[in-house]
Scaffold this motif. Structure first.
Motif, PDB file in Angstrom:
ATOM      1  N   GLY A  10      -2.007  20.587   4.646  1.00  0.00           N
ATOM      2  CA  GLY A  10      -3.189  19.723   4.677  1.00  0.00           C
ATOM      3  C   GLY A  10      -3.112  18.651   3.608  1.00  0.00           C
ATOM      4  N   ASN A  11      -2.705  19.073   2.418  1.00  0.00           N
ATOM      5  CA  ASN A  11      -2.583  18.109   1.319  1.00  0.00           C
ATOM      6  C   ASN A  11      -1.511  17.067   1.623  1.00  0.00           C
ATOM      7  OD1 ASN A  11      -4.005  18.593  -1.523  1.00  0.00           O
ATOM      8  ND2 ASN A  11      -3.915  20.502  -0.374  1.00  0.00           N
ATOM      9  N   THR A  12      -0.402  17.530   2.177  1.00  0.00           N
ATOM     10  CA  THR A  12       0.690  16.594   2.476  1.00  0.00           C
ATOM     11  C   THR A  12       0.246  15.583   3.531  1.00  0.00           C
ATOM     12  OG1 THR A  12       2.287  18.314   1.959  1.00  0.00           O
ATOM     13  CG2 THR A  12       3.100  16.462   3.229  1.00  0.00           C
ATOM     14  N   ALA A  13      -0.455  16.070   4.551  1.00  0.00           N
ATOM     15  CA  ALA A  13      -0.895  15.155   5.627  1.00  0.00           C
ATOM     16  C   ALA A  13      -1.845  14.096   5.071  1.00  0.00           C
ATOM     17  CB  ALA A  13      -1.553  15.957   6.747  1.00  0.00           C
ATOM     18  N   ILE A  14      -2.823  14.537   4.282  1.00  0.00           N
ATOM     19  CA  ILE A  14      -3.776  13.557   3.734  1.00  0.00           C
ATOM     20  C   ILE A  14      -3.058  12.639   2.743  1.00  0.00           C
ATOM     21  CG2 ILE A  14      -5.882  13.262   2.361  1.00  0.00           C
ATOM     22  CD1 ILE A  14      -6.721  14.422   4.875  1.00  0.00           C
ATOM     23  N   PHE A  15      -2.138  13.231   1.958  1.00  0.00           N
ATOM     24  CA  PHE A  15      -1.428  12.383   0.996  1.00  0.00           C
ATOM     25  C   PHE A  15      -0.580  11.333   1.712  1.00  0.00           C
ATOM     26  CE2 PHE A  15       2.213  11.247  -1.642  1.00  0.00           C
ATOM     27  CZ  PHE A  15       1.551  10.777  -2.749  1.00  0.00           C
ATOM     28  N   SER A  16      -0.042  11.679   2.879  1.00  0.00           N
ATOM     29  CA  SER A  16       0.769  10.690   3.598  1.00  0.00           C
ATOM     30  C   SER A  16      -0.089   9.486   3.987  1.00  0.00           C
ATOM     31  CB  SER A  16       1.454  11.311   4.813  1.00  0.00           C
ATOM     32  OG  SER A  16       0.480  11.724   5.728  1.00  0.00           O
ATOM     33  N   LEU A  17      -1.377   9.725   4.267  1.00  0.00           N
ATOM     34  CA  LEU A  17      -2.289   8.594   4.529  1.00  0.00           C
ATOM     35  C   LEU A  17      -2.495   7.804   3.236  1.00  0.00           C
ATOM     36  CD1 LEU A  17      -5.275   9.921   6.711  1.00  0.00           C
ATOM     37  CD2 LEU A  17      -3.215   8.817   7.459  1.00  0.00           C
TER      38      LEU A  17
ATOM     39  N   LEU B 241       5.242  21.503   5.012  1.00  0.00           N
ATOM     40  CA  LEU B 241       5.812  20.198   5.374  1.00  0.00           C
ATOM     41  C   LEU B 241       5.950  20.090   6.887  1.00  0.00           C
ATOM     42  CD1 LEU B 241       6.816  17.752   3.787  1.00  0.00           C
ATOM     43  CD2 LEU B 241       9.117  18.662   3.978  1.00  0.00           C
ATOM     44  N   LEU B 242       6.345  21.215   7.472  1.00  0.00           N
ATOM     45  CA  LEU B 242       6.482  21.238   8.929  1.00  0.00           C
ATOM     46  C   LEU B 242       5.109  21.026   9.589  1.00  0.00           C
ATOM     47  CD1 LEU B 242       8.890  21.875  10.863  1.00  0.00           C
ATOM     48  CD2 LEU B 242       7.903  24.137  11.118  1.00  0.00           C
ATOM     49  N   LEU B 243       4.124  21.747   9.070  1.00  0.00           N
ATOM     50  CA  LEU B 243       2.770  21.616   9.608  1.00  0.00           C
ATOM     51  C   LEU B 243       2.253  20.194   9.417  1.00  0.00           C
ATOM     52  CD1 LEU B 243       0.860  24.827   8.485  1.00  0.00           C
ATOM     53  CD2 LEU B 243       1.533  24.168  10.780  1.00  0.00           C
ATOM     54  N   ALA B 244       2.590  19.605   8.256  1.00  0.00           N
ATOM     55  CA  ALA B 244       2.079  18.267   7.953  1.00  0.00           C
ATOM     56  C   ALA B 244       2.561  17.254   8.973  1.00  0.00           C
ATOM     57  CB  ALA B 244       2.511  17.861   6.552  1.00  0.00           C
ATOM     58  N   SER B 245       3.784  17.428   9.472  1.00  0.00           N
ATOM     59  CA  SER B 245       4.292  16.437  10.426  1.00  0.00           C
ATOM     60  C   SER B 245       3.429  16.429  11.690  1.00  0.00           C
ATOM     61  CB  SER B 245       5.758  16.703  10.751  1.00  0.00           C
ATOM     62  OG  SER B 245       5.885  17.998  11.270  1.00  0.00           O
TER      63      SER B 245
ATOM     64  N   VAL C 214       6.273  11.293  -0.340  1.00  0.00           N
ATOM     65  CA  VAL C 214       5.534  12.425   0.248  1.00  0.00           C
ATOM     66  C   VAL C 214       6.311  13.726   0.019  1.00  0.00           C
ATOM     67  CG1 VAL C 214       4.645  13.396   2.404  1.00  0.00           C
ATOM     68  CG2 VAL C 214       4.399  10.962   1.957  1.00  0.00           C
ATOM     69  N   LEU C 215       7.635  13.642   0.185  1.00  0.00           N
ATOM     70  CA  LEU C 215       8.452  14.840  -0.056  1.00  0.00           C
ATOM     71  C   LEU C 215       8.318  15.297  -1.508  1.00  0.00           C
ATOM     72  CD1 LEU C 215      11.759  14.110   1.891  1.00  0.00           C
ATOM     73  CD2 LEU C 215      10.042  15.839   2.397  1.00  0.00           C
ATOM     74  N   GLY C 216       8.374  14.321  -2.421  1.00  0.00           N
ATOM     75  CA  GLY C 216       8.217  14.634  -3.846  1.00  0.00           C
ATOM     76  C   GLY C 216       6.860  15.247  -4.121  1.00  0.00           C
ATOM     77  N   PHE C 217       5.840  14.696  -3.470  1.00  0.00           N
ATOM     78  CA  PHE C 217       4.479  15.222  -3.643  1.00  0.00           C
ATOM     79  C   PHE C 217       4.422  16.677  -3.192  1.00  0.00           C
ATOM     80  CE2 PHE C 217       0.351  16.102  -1.670  1.00  0.00           C
ATOM     81  CZ  PHE C 217      -0.513  15.847  -2.719  1.00  0.00           C
ATOM     82  N   THR C 218       5.012  16.947  -2.017  1.00  0.00           N
ATOM     83  CA  THR C 218       4.975  18.314  -1.485  1.00  0.00           C
ATOM     84  C   THR C 218       5.710  19.274  -2.415  1.00  0.00           C
ATOM     85  OG1 THR C 218       5.040  17.320   0.690  1.00  0.00           O
ATOM     86  CG2 THR C 218       5.411  19.678   0.599  1.00  0.00           C
ATOM     87  N   LEU C 219       6.857  18.811  -2.924  1.00  0.00           N
ATOM     88  CA  LEU C 219       7.630  19.656  -3.830  1.00  0.00           C
ATOM     89  C   LEU C 219       6.823  19.938  -5.101  1.00  0.00           C
ATOM     90  CD1 LEU C 219      10.418  20.965  -4.318  1.00  0.00           C
ATOM     91  CD2 LEU C 219      11.085  18.877  -5.498  1.00  0.00           C
ATOM     92  N   ALA C 220       6.259  18.862  -5.666  1.00  0.00           N
ATOM     93  CA  ALA C 220       5.487  19.018  -6.904  1.00  0.00           C
ATOM     94  C   ALA C 220       4.280  19.926  -6.664  1.00  0.00           C
ATOM     95  CB  ALA C 220       5.035  17.654  -7.399  1.00  0.00           C
ATOM     96  N   LEU C 221       3.650  19.735  -5.499  1.00  0.00           N
ATOM     97  CA  LEU C 221       2.468  20.532  -5.176  1.00  0.00           C
ATOM     98  C   LEU C 221       2.838  22.012  -5.025  1.00  0.00           C
ATOM     99  CD1 LEU C 221      -0.450  19.661  -4.647  1.00  0.00           C
ATOM    100  CD2 LEU C 221       0.022  19.854  -2.216  1.00  0.00           C
ATOM    101  N   SER C 222       3.992  22.252  -4.381  1.00  0.00           N
ATOM    102  CA  SER C 222       4.429  23.637  -4.193  1.00  0.00           C
ATOM    103  C   SER C 222       4.684  24.286  -5.550  1.00  0.00           C
ATOM    104  CB  SER C 222       5.706  23.696  -3.355  1.00  0.00           C
ATOM    105  OG  SER C 222       5.512  23.000  -2.158  1.00  0.00           O
ATOM    106  N   LEU C 223       5.375  23.537  -6.441  1.00  0.00           N
ATOM    107  CA  LEU C 223       5.659  24.082  -7.775  1.00  0.00           C
ATOM    108  C   LEU C 223       4.352  24.364  -8.511  1.00  0.00           C
ATOM    109  CD1 LEU C 223       8.638  21.857  -8.988  1.00  0.00           C
ATOM    110  CD2 LEU C 223       8.674  24.273  -8.409  1.00  0.00           C
TER     111      LEU C 223
END
Lengths: 109, 902
Positions: free
Chosen positions: B124-131, B428-432, B458-467
């Protein structure tokens, strides 16, 4: 029993005891004691480092086994490398014992 | 039977091996001592003797540890080389990863649930962040975009105002702070020579714009300044979307002619996919060619141009604005009548103009989905704490074996990070998929939607968010779990506790924070719901039900004047009226809520008005049937009728707002206005009636005063605009969309070169006007709902665990005579004290945070007490429910069983 003699033969004894089937540490210790008629005894502090050393060399292999109603125990079994080492050591030992025997037997007048 | 661990630990104090290995060694040695002890006991030894003899097998003085370490070193057989420290660290990490993976695989249910929850949160965060990334963070796709500004005229009243053509030329030629200024205006065209005729939205743009923006065509060329010269070949550039949609991305299109509004244009290029026009729906652009527009080249002509400019290097926006304002004031002195109200020029960052309207909403949504992830993390932390309790003994033994606390934290944190990594990958898969869903639900005017996707940021965001998620839910429990003392541990386990009071407190605090966060989200969503309901409650001033809207644009060449336009109307209207199911047909030049608008200055005959204070009103040209078609009420006088032709005296209708403002106590019917809708000067019209106010701009903007003129009395100067913008409204007795094909057929029958490309219902226009609010509402409500469920389950988990821990206590209480009510009070009281604490904190936080979303609200204050109260009540109810189930379970505790367990 002399400490040095015990040390020199300990590996062979353990490998030989595991030849027939896998055994756990306590059982190995007890078998050595029983079969030596109480002459040979290994304490925890010397038996387990020895077992770990043999396992580290890849001659024996430890595996945890759980049985219903019992605590899990670590069983050791001989690896194929261990078998070769056992054969070699056994042969060396027998030659050694025979040689010692020949040397130490009482001389006839 | 003695617990051997203490003695083994003492003898292995200096041994520091990989935790699992150490545990195995201790377990094996303890097993051996156990066996020896039992053997001695069986032989008749006393407990003390057996224990002493078994312990004698362990050597004193650290010999065993030294020996074991030596063995391990031999086994590892690693040479001591420089950098070994780093290898040791990497080795630890690798071992931790493997151990962590094994631990996770051993608990597939926990791992699955946790990874899924994280995947939803991170996705959810990744999808909104991509916007957010595409719309707010990524630079506009122009050269040095920070230098680009949006130019508008400043008037005494608030708002941004467009230019006339002569003003634009003056600003272009006289300014000193700009590297270039470009102007553009709406322009639409009928494409008629390639297959079905189609109405295309485009723009006229000064041909220097593309050079100024630094945009190059992907095929052919963009417009060049020379294209603005009169007498040049007519040229057009296509958007990437139109090129693909209509022409199958054919590169050979460059150089080919297109017939637009009956004239031939040559396609010179295709613009890049990420290029976006300042006008959202535009699909093509033609040169503005100012000198070729004589009828607009008068200072009193319509203000139809918007401006874009690039600042000169080193010139600030304020300096350029001051310079242009000086030009505006010079022009005001030079043309006191035409430029009377143009007091200056405003320059705003182009970025603000493009995305400004969406910024707050997007940050609020990102914040909201972030809070959901945070609550997920808190729940997982709670779960991890519960697991940590179960692993306390393991931690205690490892600590006893000499493992440092940092080493244990490191290992537990690795586990958490591994889990977060799993969740992140799935997220990330769900975000797509989520991105596609978001774009499908997003309002049509969302800027830069074509650029939304997954990129490196966005990839960096997802990685950072996961960490970050891994650390948030893993670190605190790891820290807590490793705060162990073997003695305490043994004592606590001896009492049958599942972890002690410390863990309970920690988990309770987590639940309090979770409830507080949920309440903030719920209040935010509640405020949006209330705003939306208020907005839905606003009457638009017309009845949108069962109205079909068809937008038409008549080719200028075929309909050059009022008579031709009137003839088209008179031919088409009866055909549409005769369609089965059609009740009334009306026409309007600018449909309410369509975004199209126009305004004119006017004066009231007999009332003195200073020239620079002439009032303005929005105006629309309408057919006689328009008010019936939209059911706009007639409040006084009469409506238009078929007798209001070009030969009849000029008449007008005014809106209630205009009537109230200028005739607060009297009847305006019969009064005369002078409306300034043509180049020859104001002309008189008689007010024949007053109609109800209509929300023309949007539901949340106060209706402006309106003047309505009969279609057939439109001034010749306005006919060009009227023919380009005609909205036909069909009020029907059936589902309006079922008449689309028939309406299209009738239009083709009257003139096959008039395309009816935009056919929608009035309800669809109404829905589109609230689409941005609906989008925000929908997302925030989903997030708040998720937060509510998460908070409820979190509370449920903690209370259930509490009941399990207190089974003995409850058993004793029941045995001593406690009643069901007492037990319920005990359990529910514990849960509700946490809930109330969370609600109190949440209310405070919401009070501060909801003010930030003030501009997203309508008709409701950011601190609306009712919303705060209702959401707090809802949360309390869910919390009660979450406590009730474990409380019921507590009632079933059998005191005898509870005591026997001890």
């Amino acid at each position: 029993m002399d400490r040095e003699l015990k040390k020199g033969s300990a590996e062979l004894m353990i490998l030989a005891l595991l030849e027939a089937r896998p055994r756990h540490g306590y059982e190995i210790g007890k078998l050595i004691e029983a079969r030596s008629g109480g002459a040979l005894r290994f304490h925890v502090a010397s038996l387990y480092p020895l077992l770990y050393r043999l396992a580290g060399r890849g001659w024996i292999e430890g595996r945890w086994v759980e049985r219903p109603g019992q605590r899990r125990r670590r069983y050791y079994k001989l690896t194929s490398r261990g078998r070769k080492v056992l054969a070699a050591q056994r042969s060396t030992w027998e030659s050694f014992v025979a040689a010692i025997h020949r040397v130490t037997r009482p001389e006839r007048a | 039977m003695p617990d051997w661990n203490e003695d083994i630990r003492r003898r292995l104090a200096t041994l520091t091996l990989e935790p699992t290995r150490e545990m195995e060694i201790v377990e094996e040695l303890a097993q051996h001592l156990d066996d020896r002890y039992h053997e001695l006991r069986a032989g008749g030894a006393t407990q003390a003797d057996a224990s002493r003899a078994a312990l004698a097998e362990l050597s004193e003085g650290g010999w065993l540890a030294r020996e074991l370490r030596r063995v391990e070193r031999q086994v590892a057989a690693e040479p001591v080389v420089p950098g070994a420290g780093r290898r040791h660290w990497i080795g630890d990490l690798w071992r931790d990863l493997r151990y962590g993976l094994r631990t996770l695989l051993r608990q597939p249910v926990f791992t699955g649930v946790a990874a899924l929850a994280l995947a939803l949160g991170i996705g959810g965060n990744t999808a909104i962040f991509s916007l957010v990334n595409a719309i707010l963070l990524r630079q506009l796709p122009f050269r040095n975009p920070e230098q680009l500004v949006w130019v508008s005229v400043r008037r005494p009243e608030p708002g941004q105002f467009p230019f006339t053509l002569p003003d634009f030329i003056d600003y272009r030629d006289q300014n000193r702070g700009l590297d270039g200024i470009a102007a553009f205006a709406n322009w639409s065209a009928n494409l008629t020579d390639r297959g079905d005729p189609e109405r295309l939205q485009g723009l006229r743009i000064s041909a220097n714009a593309f050079l100024m923006l630094g945009v190059e065509a992907v095929v052919g060329r963009a417009l060049l300044p020379a294209d603005d010269t009169p007498g040049q070949e007519r040229v057009v550039v296509l958007s990437d979307g139109l090129w693909k949609r209509r022409f199958g991305a054919d590169p050979q299109m460059v150089g080919k002619p297109l017939t637009l509004n009956g004239a031939s244009y040559t396609v010179v290029g295709v613009l890049p996919p990420q290029f976006f026009f300042p006008i959202k729906e535009a699909e093509l652009a033609i040169p503005l060619a100012p000198d070729a527009d004589p009828w607009r080249d008068v200072r009193t002509s319509v203000h139809f141009l918007r401006g874009l400019a690039r600042l000169k290097p080193g010139v600030t926006r304020e300096q350029a604005e001051a310079d242009l304002t000086a030009v505006a004031q010079r022009l005001r002195r030079q043309y006191p009548v035409a430029n009377a109200r143009k007091v200056g020029v405003t320059l705003g960052p182009l970025y603000e103009e493009v995305v400004g309207g969406f910024r707050l909403a997007l940050w609020v949504l990102l914040g909201a989905v972030g809070v959901v992830l945070l609550i997920t993390c808190v729940n997982l932390a709670n779960l991890a704490l519960a697991r940590a309790v179960a692993r306390h003994r393991e931690m205690a033994i490892r600590t006893a074996l000499g493992a440092t606390r940092w080493r244990l934290v490191q290992q537990l944190a690795t586990e958490s990070l591994l889990l977060a990594g799993l969740g992140g990958a799935a997220g990330l898969l769900l975000a797509s998929y989520g991105i596609d869903l978001l774009l499908a639900l997003s309002p049509a005017n969302l800027p830069r939607a074509a650029e939304v996707g997954v990129d490196f940021r966005v990839l960096g965001f997802t990685l950072a968010l996961s960490l970050l998620a891994g650390l948030i839910f893993g670190l605190a429990p790891a820290w807590q779990a490793t705060r162990v003392s073997l003695n305490d541990e043994l004592k606590e386990s001896g009492r049958g506790g599942a972890g002690g009071a410390r863990q309970s407190r920690a988990r309770g605090l987590l639940v309090v924070s979770e409830i507080a966060l949920s309440l903030v989200l719920l209040v935010g969503a509640g405020l949006l719901v209330k705003s939306f309901l208020r907005l839905q409650g606003v009457h638009p001033g017309f009845d949108a039900e069962n109205v079909l809207v068809v937008r038409l644009s008549l080719p200028k060449g075929r309909y050059p004047d009022r008579a031709a336009a009137a003839a088209f109307h008179d031919r088409l209207r009866p055909r549409l009226e005769s369609l089965p199911g059609v009740e009334t047909v009306g026409v309007v030049s600018a449909l309410p809520l369509s975004g199209t608008m126009a305004s004119i200055p006017f004066t009231i005959e007999g009332r003195a008005t200073a020239q620079d204070e002439a009032p303005r009103a929005d105006y629309r040209m309408v057919s006689a049937g328009y008010f019936r078609a939209l059911r706009i009420p007639l409040l006084a006088g009469r409506a238009f009728n078929e007798r209001d032709t070009s030969q009849a005296p000029s008449v007008a209708l005014i809106s209630q707002k205009l009537a109230h403002r200028y005739w607060p106590d009297g009847n305006p019917v019969g009064a005369h206005l002078r409306i300034d809708d043509n180049d020859q000067g104001p002309r008189p019209v008689e007010i024949v009636g007053v109609v109800g106010d209509v929300q023309h701009l949007s539901l949340d903007v106060e209706p402006a005063p309106h003047i309505y003129l009969p279609l057939h009395q439109a001034h010749e100067d306005a006919v060009v605009w009227l023919t380009g913008n005609q909205y036909w409204l069909l009020r029907t007795a059936v589902d309006p969309l079922t008449l689309s094909a028939a309406a299209r057929r009738e239009i083709q029958a009257v003139d096959r070169d008039v395309p009816a490309s935009s056919i929608r219902t009035m309800e669809q226009y109404l829905a589109a006007s609230v689409a941005p609010r609906r989008f925000n509402l929908w997302l925030l409500t989903v997030f708040a709902g998720a937060a509510l469920v998460l908070a409820g389950t979190g509370l449920f988990g903690v209370i259930s665990c509490g009941v399990a821990q207190r089974t003995r206590e409850i058993g004793i209480r029941v045995a001593l005579g406690a009643q069901a009510g007492d037990v319920l009070r005990l359990v529910i009281g514990q849960g509700m004290s946490m809930t109330l604490g969370g609600i109190a904190l949440g209310l405070l936080a919401a009070f501060g945070l909801t003010r930030l979303m003030k501009s997203l609200l309508f008709g409701v204050s950011a601190t609306d007490p009712l919303t705060f109260l209702v959401t707090a009540g809802l949360l309390t109810f869910v919390a009660l429910l979450a406590c009730w189930i474990p409380a019921r379970r507590a009632l079933n505790v059998d005191p005898m069983v509870a005591l026997r367990e001890e």
